[in-house]
Design a protein around this motif. Structure first.
Motif, PDB file in Angstrom:
ATOM      1  N   ASP A  98      -6.265  -3.354  -2.459  1.00 23.41           N
ATOM      2  CA  ASP A  98      -6.652  -4.460  -3.717  1.00 23.41           C
ATOM      3  C   ASP A  98      -6.328  -5.953  -3.200  1.00 23.41           C
ATOM      4  OD1 ASP A  98      -8.751  -3.338  -4.192  1.00 23.41           O
ATOM      5  OD2 ASP A  98      -8.908  -3.009  -6.294  1.00 23.41           O
ATOM      6  N   TRP A  99      -4.784  -5.856  -3.641  1.00 26.62           N
ATOM      7  CA  TRP A  99      -4.169  -6.761  -2.869  1.00 26.62           C
ATOM      8  C   TRP A  99      -4.008  -7.567  -1.986  1.00 26.62           C
ATOM      9  CZ3 TRP A  99      -0.435  -7.289   0.462  1.00 26.62           C
ATOM     10  CH2 TRP A  99       0.472  -5.752   1.793  1.00 26.62           C
ATOM     11  N   ASP A 138      -6.317 -11.774  -1.456  1.00 21.51           N
ATOM     12  CA  ASP A 138      -5.383 -12.641  -1.674  1.00 21.51           C
ATOM     13  C   ASP A 138      -4.047 -12.443  -0.986  1.00 21.51           C
ATOM     14  OD1 ASP A 138      -6.992 -12.021  -4.075  1.00 21.51           O
ATOM     15  OD2 ASP A 138      -4.793 -11.198  -4.896  1.00 21.51           O
ATOM     16  N   GLU A 139      -4.344 -11.844   0.468  1.00 22.42           N
ATOM     17  CA  GLU A 139      -3.154 -12.093   1.563  1.00 22.42           C
ATOM     18  C   GLU A 139      -3.977 -13.173   2.279  1.00 22.42           C
ATOM     19  OE1 GLU A 139       1.052 -11.220   1.802  1.00 22.42           O
ATOM     20  OE2 GLU A 139       0.081 -10.811  -0.599  1.00 22.42           O
TER      21      GLU A 139
END
Length: 76
Positions: free
Chosen positions: A55-56, A59-60
């Protein structure tokens, strides 16, 4: 290390281990192979998505786009 192979329903695993002499409070490492009608599991991509481990990445920033793709020259 004691190794035990079981062919049991998931709900019966704990009782089967105790039946084979493994203490109910013993810590075990389990490798599960689903067989029979229940063998139809979701593909690994669906498992990874449901788990949320990536999920992170939302944001990348995107490091590469299709414009970065280099194609070899066409022959002929």
């Amino acid at each position: 290390m004691q190794k035990v192979a079981l062919d049991a329903k998931a709900c019966e695993v704990s009782a089967e281990l105790v039946h084979r002499g493994i203490a109910a409070d013993a810590r075990v490492h389990a490798l599960v192979e689903v067989v029979g009608e229940d063998a139809e599991l979701p593909p690994m991509a669906a498992v990874a998505e449901a788990g949320g481990a990536f999920d992170w990445l939302a944001d990348e920033p995107d490091l590469y786009t299709d414009t970065d793709l280099q194609r070899p020259p066409r022959a002929g």
